[in-house]
Design a protein around this motif. Structure first.
Motif, short mmCIF file in Angstrom:
data_model
loop_
_atom_site.label_atom_id
_atom_site.label_comp_id
_atom_site.label_asym_id
_atom_site.label_seq_id
_atom_site.Cartn_x
_atom_site.Cartn_y
_atom_site.Cartn_z
N GLU A 14 0.86 -1.19 0.00
CA GLU A 14 0.00 0.00 0.00
C GLU A 14 0.90 1.23 0.00
OE1 GLU A 14 -3.15 -0.42 -0.36
OE2 GLU A 14 -3.31 -2.56 0.15
N ARG A 15 0.71 2.11 -0.96
CA ARG A 15 1.60 3.26 -1.12
C ARG A 15 1.28 4.38 -0.13
NH1 ARG A 15 5.08 3.21 -5.11
NH2 ARG A 15 4.87 1.71 -6.80
N ILE A 16 2.34 4.95 0.41
CA ILE A 16 2.23 6.19 1.18
C ILE A 16 2.49 7.37 0.26
CG2 ILE A 16 3.26 7.55 3.04
CD1 ILE A 16 3.86 4.92 4.46
N ASP A 17 3.50 7.23 -0.61
CA ASP A 17 3.73 8.18 -1.69
C ASP A 17 4.27 7.38 -2.87
OD1 ASP A 17 6.39 7.71 -1.17
OD2 ASP A 17 6.85 9.72 -0.45
N SER A 18 4.87 8.04 -3.83
CA SER A 18 5.33 7.33 -5.02
C SER A 18 6.52 6.43 -4.76
CB SER A 18 5.68 8.33 -6.13
OG SER A 18 6.72 9.20 -5.69
N VAL A 19 7.11 6.52 -3.57
CA VAL A 19 8.28 5.72 -3.23
C VAL A 19 8.02 4.80 -2.04
CG1 VAL A 19 10.68 5.80 -2.45
CG2 VAL A 19 9.87 7.45 -4.15
N MET A 20 7.45 5.34 -0.97
CA MET A 20 7.26 4.57 0.26
C MET A 20 6.01 3.69 0.20
SD MET A 20 8.39 7.22 3.28
CE MET A 20 7.23 8.52 2.81
N LYS A 21 6.13 2.52 0.81
CA LYS A 21 5.03 1.57 0.84
C LYS A 21 4.85 1.00 2.24
CE LYS A 21 6.15 -0.17 -3.81
NZ LYS A 21 6.53 -1.39 -4.57
N ILE A 22 3.66 0.52 2.52
CA ILE A 22 3.39 -0.31 3.68
C ILE A 22 3.29 -1.74 3.17
CG2 ILE A 22 1.83 -0.81 5.60
CD1 ILE A 22 0.68 2.04 5.15
N ALA A 104 -3.79 0.38 5.12
CA ALA A 104 -3.32 1.18 3.99
C ALA A 104 -3.15 2.62 4.47
CB ALA A 104 -4.32 1.13 2.84
N GLY A 105 -2.25 3.35 3.85
CA GLY A 105 -2.06 4.74 4.21
C GLY A 105 -3.25 5.59 3.76
N LYS A 106 -3.88 6.28 4.68
CA LYS A 106 -5.01 7.15 4.33
C LYS A 106 -4.51 8.53 3.90
CE LYS A 106 -9.39 8.92 6.13
NZ LYS A 106 -10.32 8.94 7.29
N TYR A 107 -3.62 9.10 4.69
CA TYR A 107 -2.98 10.36 4.31
C TYR A 107 -1.74 10.54 5.17
CZ TYR A 107 -5.10 12.37 8.56
OH TYR A 107 -5.47 12.62 9.86
N SER A 108 -0.86 11.44 4.74
CA SER A 108 0.29 11.85 5.54
C SER A 108 0.17 13.34 5.83
CB SER A 108 1.60 11.57 4.81
OG SER A 108 1.80 10.17 4.65
N ILE A 109 0.66 13.74 6.99
CA ILE A 109 0.51 15.15 7.40
C ILE A 109 1.70 15.56 8.24
CG2 ILE A 109 -0.77 14.58 9.52
CD1 ILE A 109 -2.50 17.09 8.98
N GLU A 140 -9.72 12.69 11.25
CA GLU A 140 -10.26 11.93 10.13
C GLU A 140 -10.09 12.67 8.80
OE1 GLU A 140 -11.60 8.97 9.72
OE2 GLU A 140 -11.56 8.29 11.79
N ASN A 141 -10.21 13.99 8.83
CA ASN A 141 -10.19 14.75 7.59
C ASN A 141 -9.58 16.13 7.79
OD1 ASN A 141 -10.73 15.28 4.86
ND2 ASN A 141 -12.73 16.17 5.34
N PRO A 142 -8.27 16.19 7.99
CA PRO A 142 -7.62 17.49 8.20
C PRO A 142 -7.65 18.33 6.92
CG PRO A 142 -5.98 15.76 7.99
CD PRO A 142 -7.31 15.08 8.04
N ARG A 143 -7.55 19.64 7.09
CA ARG A 143 -7.62 20.54 5.94
C ARG A 143 -6.39 20.42 5.05
NH1 ARG A 143 -9.26 24.52 9.90
NH2 ARG A 143 -7.11 25.29 9.83
N VAL A 144 -5.22 20.30 5.67
CA VAL A 144 -3.97 20.32 4.92
C VAL A 144 -3.22 19.01 5.13
CG1 VAL A 144 -1.78 21.50 4.56
CG2 VAL A 144 -3.81 22.82 5.19
N ILE A 145 -2.97 18.28 4.06
CA ILE A 145 -2.18 17.06 4.16
C ILE A 145 -0.98 17.15 3.23
CG2 ILE A 145 -4.16 15.62 4.79
CD1 ILE A 145 -4.28 14.63 1.91
N ALA A 146 0.01 16.30 3.48
CA ALA A 146 1.20 16.30 2.63
C ALA A 146 0.83 15.83 1.23
CB ALA A 146 2.26 15.39 3.24
N MET A 162 -1.67 8.61 8.69
CA MET A 162 -2.89 8.01 9.20
C MET A 162 -3.18 6.77 8.37
SD MET A 162 -5.62 8.01 11.17
CE MET A 162 -6.04 9.64 11.84
N TYR A 163 -3.50 5.68 9.04
CA TYR A 163 -3.81 4.43 8.35
C TYR A 163 -5.31 4.17 8.36
CZ TYR A 163 1.18 3.58 9.00
OH TYR A 163 2.55 3.69 9.00
N SER A 164 -5.75 3.42 7.36
CA SER A 164 -7.13 2.95 7.32
C SER A 164 -7.11 1.44 7.13
CB SER A 164 -7.91 3.62 6.18
OG SER A 164 -7.29 3.34 4.93
N LEU A 165 -8.17 0.78 7.54
CA LEU A 165 -8.25 -0.68 7.41
C LEU A 165 -8.48 -1.06 5.95
CD1 LEU A 165 -10.51 -1.48 10.49
CD2 LEU A 165 -8.10 -2.12 10.22
#
Length: 254
Positions: A14-22, A104-109, A140-146, A162-165
């Protein structure tokens, strides 16, 4: 009639960004042993093995036109692949040995951005309006994410993810075809035989699996792979190696 078999194998990514994965520690070695063992002396009874795995997972050490390789990356890719295979084929057996990631990665901040949003919220609403639910909404839903469309900067000292199931793939298989023979897998680490058996029975019943291969990570390594195969009524057998597991399953499906 010759059988069509699906073998899912290895980890999901599961990708966190174009390089990092879970991902996880699975290599897909056990799935390969299944394919190799089935083709050793049951090739004439097999029409096709759909081998579903990630690009970097181990592949069977056998060159056979009866194996069709399907490459996936994420849990959703795996689900999509299974749905497509079932829509186009009458599948007889599913060996679901893939180690599907739980998260899976939901978002990074950036921590600074999250702290700022929480602080601004606390300053802008009455004290009586500050609730756990309101704070959880920010998480759950911040305004600004990476920006994860590319590579997240290597110089972020307070980056959080933040991870999601992920969906439980094993629970979807009998819904695709209730008549398919389903072999599922459960891996725990360092538990008693009784605890592992209890969990395997519960997993089998919940997902209508025909058999569960119950493994203990503490008993895998050095050429050994202890497991017990659990059916509706009892423990069919206990195995000491990957090859023994594959031979036992072969005897149950052919």
């Amino acid at each position: 009639m010759k059988k069509k078999i699906i073998i899912t194998s290895g980890p999901t990514n599961e990708r966190i960004d174009s390089v990092m994965k879970i991902t996880n520690m699975s290599t897909g070695a056990l799935g390969c042993v299944f394919a190799e063992t089935f083709l050793e002396d049951k090739a004439e009874e097999i029409e096709k093995i759909f081998f579903v795995s990630t690009k970097m997972s181990h592949k069977p050490r056998v060159n056979s036109p009866k194996i069709e390789y399907i490459t996936i990356e994420t849990t959703q890719d795996l689900i999509d692949a299974l749905q497509k295979i079932f829509s186009e084929n009458k599948i007889d057996v599913v060996i679901h040995s893939a180690a599907v990631g739980d998260y899976a990665g939901k978002y990074s901040i950036r921590a600074e951005e999250l702290v700022n949003e929480i602080w601004d919220t606390l300053q802008s609403i009455p004290v009586e309006a500050i609730t756990k639910q309101r704070l959880m909404e920010i998480f759950e839903n911040p305004r600004v994410i990476a920006d994860n469309s590319g590579k997240i900067s290597s110089y972020e000292p307070h980056l959080m993810t933040m991870y999601s199931l992920t969906p439980k793939v094993i629970g979807m298989i009998k819904k695709l075809d209730s008549s398919v023979k389903l072999i599922g897998f459960k891996l725990l680490d360092g538990v008693s035989r009784e605890e592992l058996l209890k969990v395997a029975i519960r997993l089998r019943e919940k997902n209508q699996a025909d058999y569960i291969v119950a493994n203990d990570l503490s008993k895998i390594g050095g050429g050994k792979h202890w497991a017990m195969i659990v059916s509706k009524d009892n423990v069919v057998c206990e195995c000491q190696t990957k090859k023994e597991i594959a031979i036992a399953i072969k005897g149950l499906i052919f």
